[in-house]
Structure formats: structure tokens, C-alpha cells
Enzyme design. Sequence first.
Site, PDB file in Angstrom:
ATOM      1  N   MET A   1       2.710  -0.082   8.272  1.00 24.00           N
ATOM      2  CA  MET A   1       3.271  -1.172   7.881  1.00 24.00           C
ATOM      3  C   MET A   1       4.708  -1.070   7.172  1.00 24.00           C
ATOM      4  O   MET A   1       5.079  -2.079   6.399  1.00 24.00           O
ATOM      5  CB  MET A   1       2.419  -2.269   7.255  1.00 24.00           C
ATOM      6  CG  MET A   1       0.879  -2.333   7.857  1.00 24.00           C
ATOM      7  SD  MET A   1       0.212  -3.979   7.359  1.00 24.00           S
ATOM      8  CE  MET A   1      -0.010  -3.331   5.822  1.00 24.00           C
TER       9      MET A   1
ATOM     10  N   ALA B   1       7.550   0.467   4.433  1.00 21.96           N
ATOM     11  CA  ALA B   1       7.518   0.968   2.897  1.00 21.96           C
ATOM     12  C   ALA B   1       7.110   2.224   2.915  1.00 21.96           C
ATOM     13  O   ALA B   1       6.275   2.526   2.005  1.00 21.96           O
ATOM     14  CB  ALA B   1       6.865  -0.174   1.906  1.00 21.96           C
TER      15      ALA B   1
ATOM     16  N   HIS C   1       6.050   6.218   2.509  1.00 23.08           N
ATOM     17  CA  HIS C   1       6.100   7.258   1.278  1.00 23.08           C
ATOM     18  C   HIS C   1       5.801   8.496   2.005  1.00 23.08           C
ATOM     19  O   HIS C   1       5.348   8.761   3.341  1.00 23.08           O
ATOM     20  CB  HIS C   1       5.273   6.790   0.284  1.00 23.08           C
ATOM     21  CG  HIS C   1       3.826   6.411   0.834  1.00 23.08           C
ATOM     22  ND1 HIS C   1       2.871   7.362   1.533  1.00 23.08           N
ATOM     23  CD2 HIS C   1       3.169   5.175   0.578  1.00 23.08           C
ATOM     24  CE1 HIS C   1       1.838   6.801   1.738  1.00 23.08           C
ATOM     25  NE2 HIS C   1       2.151   5.463   1.473  1.00 23.08           N
TER      26      HIS C   1
ATOM     27  N   GLY D   1       3.164  10.267   2.208  1.00 24.10           N
ATOM     28  CA  GLY D   1       1.775  10.033   2.999  1.00 24.10           C
ATOM     29  C   GLY D   1       1.973   9.964   4.289  1.00 24.10           C
ATOM     30  O   GLY D   1       1.326  10.075   5.464  1.00 24.10           O
ATOM     31  N   HIS D   2       3.050   8.798   4.690  1.00 17.66           N
ATOM     32  CA  HIS D   2       3.253   8.293   6.016  1.00 17.66           C
ATOM     33  C   HIS D   2       3.910   9.332   6.788  1.00 17.66           C
ATOM     34  O   HIS D   2       3.504   9.862   7.813  1.00 17.66           O
ATOM     35  CB  HIS D   2       4.031   7.115   6.153  1.00 17.66           C
ATOM     36  CG  HIS D   2       3.612   5.922   5.501  1.00 17.66           C
ATOM     37  ND1 HIS D   2       3.836   5.258   4.348  1.00 17.66           N
ATOM     38  CD2 HIS D   2       2.680   4.955   5.910  1.00 17.66           C
ATOM     39  CE1 HIS D   2       3.482   4.224   4.173  1.00 17.66           C
ATOM     40  NE2 HIS D   2       2.383   3.941   4.970  1.00 17.66           N
TER      41      HIS D   2
ATOM     42  N   SER E   1       0.600   4.817  -1.990  1.00 20.41           N
ATOM     43  CA  SER E   1       0.417   3.592  -1.238  1.00 20.41           C
ATOM     44  C   SER E   1       1.579   2.726  -1.468  1.00 20.41           C
ATOM     45  O   SER E   1       2.216   2.803  -2.605  1.00 20.41           O
ATOM     46  CB  SER E   1      -0.889   3.062  -1.932  1.00 20.41           C
ATOM     47  OG  SER E   1      -0.843   1.684  -1.311  1.00 20.41           O
TER      48      SER E   1
ATOM     49  N   ARG F   1       1.636  -0.128  -1.750  1.00 20.83           N
ATOM     50  CA  ARG F   1       1.228  -1.070  -2.933  1.00 20.83           C
ATOM     51  C   ARG F   1       1.464  -0.761  -4.253  1.00 20.83           C
ATOM     52  O   ARG F   1       1.586  -1.442  -5.240  1.00 20.83           O
ATOM     53  CB  ARG F   1      -0.048  -1.673  -2.606  1.00 20.83           C
ATOM     54  CG  ARG F   1      -0.325  -2.689  -1.280  1.00 20.83           C
ATOM     55  CD  ARG F   1      -1.422  -3.501  -1.320  1.00 20.83           C
ATOM     56  NE  ARG F   1      -1.569  -4.458  -0.384  1.00 20.83           N
ATOM     57  CZ  ARG F   1      -2.025  -4.397   0.971  1.00 20.83           C
ATOM     58  NH1 ARG F   1      -2.674  -3.255   1.502  1.00 20.83           N
ATOM     59  NH2 ARG F   1      -1.986  -5.415   1.665  1.00 20.83           N
TER      60      ARG F   1
HETATM   61  P1  AMP Z   1       0.159   1.658   6.053  1.00 18.94           P
HETATM   62  O1  AMP Z   1       1.261   1.508   6.170  1.00 18.94           O
HETATM   63  O2  AMP Z   1      -0.725   1.253   4.649  1.00 18.94           O
HETATM   64  O3  AMP Z   1      -0.820   0.540   6.899  1.00 18.94           O
HETATM   65  O4  AMP Z   1      -0.422   2.927   6.367  1.00 18.94           O
HETATM   66  C1  AMP Z   1      -0.200   3.783   7.601  1.00 18.94           C
HETATM   67  C2  AMP Z   1      -0.731   4.827   7.557  1.00 18.94           C
HETATM   68  O5  AMP Z   1      -0.684   5.807   6.760  1.00 18.94           O
HETATM   69  C3  AMP Z   1      -2.233   4.620   7.888  1.00 18.94           C
HETATM   70  O6  AMP Z   1      -3.063   5.391   8.668  1.00 18.94           O
HETATM   71  C4  AMP Z   1      -2.714   4.954   6.475  1.00 18.94           C
HETATM   72  O7  AMP Z   1      -4.063   5.406   6.227  1.00 18.94           O
HETATM   73  C5  AMP Z   1      -1.748   6.227   6.163  1.00 18.94           C
HETATM   74  N1  AMP Z   1      -1.693   6.518   4.723  1.00 18.94           N
HETATM   75  C6  AMP Z   1      -1.187   5.630   3.801  1.00 18.94           C
HETATM   76  N2  AMP Z   1      -1.061   6.094   2.581  1.00 18.94           N
HETATM   77  C7  AMP Z   1      -1.451   7.441   2.753  1.00 18.94           C
HETATM   78  C8  AMP Z   1      -1.476   8.493   1.860  1.00 18.94           C
HETATM   79  N3  AMP Z   1      -1.502   8.494   0.652  1.00 18.94           N
HETATM   80  N4  AMP Z   1      -1.840   9.689   2.422  1.00 18.94           N
HETATM   81  C9  AMP Z   1      -2.123   9.750   3.726  1.00 18.94           C
HETATM   82  N5  AMP Z   1      -2.065   8.943   4.727  1.00 18.94           N
HETATM   83  C10 AMP Z   1      -1.747   7.588   4.133  1.00 18.94           C
END
Ligand code: AMP
Length: 269
Positions: free
Chosen positions: A14, A16, A18, A20-21, A169, A171
Amino acid sequence: MRAAGKRIAFAPTMGALHPGHVSLIKIGLAKADVAASSIFVNPTQFAANEDLATYPRAEDSDLAKLEAAGCSFCYCPSPTEIYPPGDSTRVKVKDLSHILEGEVRPHFFEGVASVVSRLFLHVAPDVAVFGEKDYQQLLVIRRMVQDMGFPIEIVGGPTLREDDGLAMSSRNAYLSAEQRAQAAGLSHVMRETAGKLEAGESIRTVTQAAADALLVTGFASVDYVEARRADTLAPFGQDTAPVGASGRLLVAARMGTTRLIDNMGFVRR
Ligand code: AMP
């Protein structure tokens, strides 16, 4: 790329972004020849009172981060590309969608399954990577892919954390400096609790103690602290995890008005 016979990995987001993505892109590249991502803030997974309008957006810097990570494509659809006018189709994954996160956010997994199934059809990857940060979501996607026969390998990526343990995150950007410092308590409480569960302490006692500790740490409220079977998220059915069992500790709590979720694996010794 497909015509050239390349194997394509896909990590939807989605935005933004970081680290993790970015880690999901790297995992994808280890599993395939090329990596693709998507940025789409999916309206159907937000309830009316949630943060759709204020969800952080940073498309230019996101695209630069994806490119730097070796991602070749980013799909950035408009809402009508995903949900065409008159759209009335939704994907529901039963059972798993209605516990834990699904109990607090009843609309959520239907929105996730609906958007991910469409993204899979539009991008047609060979491999798709999802973070364990959203552990229940990963299981819902695995179930959907198995049930609907998507020819896609689903891979889970470990949760990347800040130096103080807070799970990365998008958020987290909502937190004030003071809240950000207090939020680190979540992973500390979870680590301690997971250790007790590994040692065979009472699930009821240690999860209740964790919820109490989070409130002391500065969390405004706790939606749930649950220790479940790692493969199905079903309860253990007894007050200690059986020896050798793999479990998952899952937590959702509010720091101010920001809702944070996190989870950790544990294995009963
Ligand atoms: P989002 O943008 O929050 O919808 O997340 C997109 C993808 O990134 C999803 O598969 C999440 O599980 C993954 N994701 C989000 N935060 C992390 C993190 N801290 N470490 C690893 N993957 C993450």
C-alpha cells in the site's frame, strides 16, 4: 518478461515503503528472475471509520526505493482499474477471516482477498511474497491461492524491526516521539511472553499478563493478545502448548489512536 520465459516475483504493497517492504523484493529476486511490486491503497479493506483518507502516501520516493532494490515493475492502478464501475464481486475466505483481526475488523480480509486476487490476475506472477508482519493475512492468502488454484507460489518474509524492536510499519509514522518510544514496549512484552510460552507456562496467565503490561507501558487499549497454533491460528484447546508444538503469539493494541499489530513464533520446549 513473461514472453522471454522469465520467472516473475510480486510483492504487493500500500506504499509508504520502508525496509520491510524492500526485504520482500529481495526475497522475490532470490526466487525469480525479475521482481514486480504494486502500490494501491485498497479502499475495500478500510472501514468507514478507519484511516483510508489519511493513509501515508509517498509514490515518488516509493518508486525510487523499489528501483534501488532491483524491482523492475510497479503497478500503480487507479481504484476503477481494480474496482470497475458497477463492480459487485468480492472474495471471501471463510473461518480464518473471522477470528483475531477479522473479529475486530470484520470487513478487512474480504477487502484483502478481493484486491489480492485481482492484483494476481493483472500481474500474473509466478511467486508472490507477503510479510509475516501480517501473519493472519499471509495464511488467508495461502488459503485463497490453494482454494482457487492460482498457479502462484506464496512465500512468507520475516518481520523487519527497528533497532528497539518495533516492527516496521507505514502506520508508525502516525506516532508522536513519545508514543514511538513507548511503542517499543510491544516487542519487549511479546518477546518475554513468547519465552514463557516456550517454557510451557499457562497461556491464559501469560497472555493476560502481557495485556496488562502493555497498558502499563502506555498503550491505550489492547484488542487481543492470543497464543495460537502457527499453522491454522486455532486455539491450542488446552492451557499450555503441547511439547514440540509451533505456536504464534499475536497482538493488536492501540498507542493513542494508532492501532499496531505484531506477532512472533514460538516452539514449546
Ligand atoms: P502494506 O503496505 O502494509 O500493505 O504491506 C505490504 C507487504 O509488506 C505485506 O506483505 C506486509 O506483510 C509486508 N510488511 C509490512 N511490514 C513489514 C515488516 N516490518 N517486515 C516485513 N514485511 C512487512
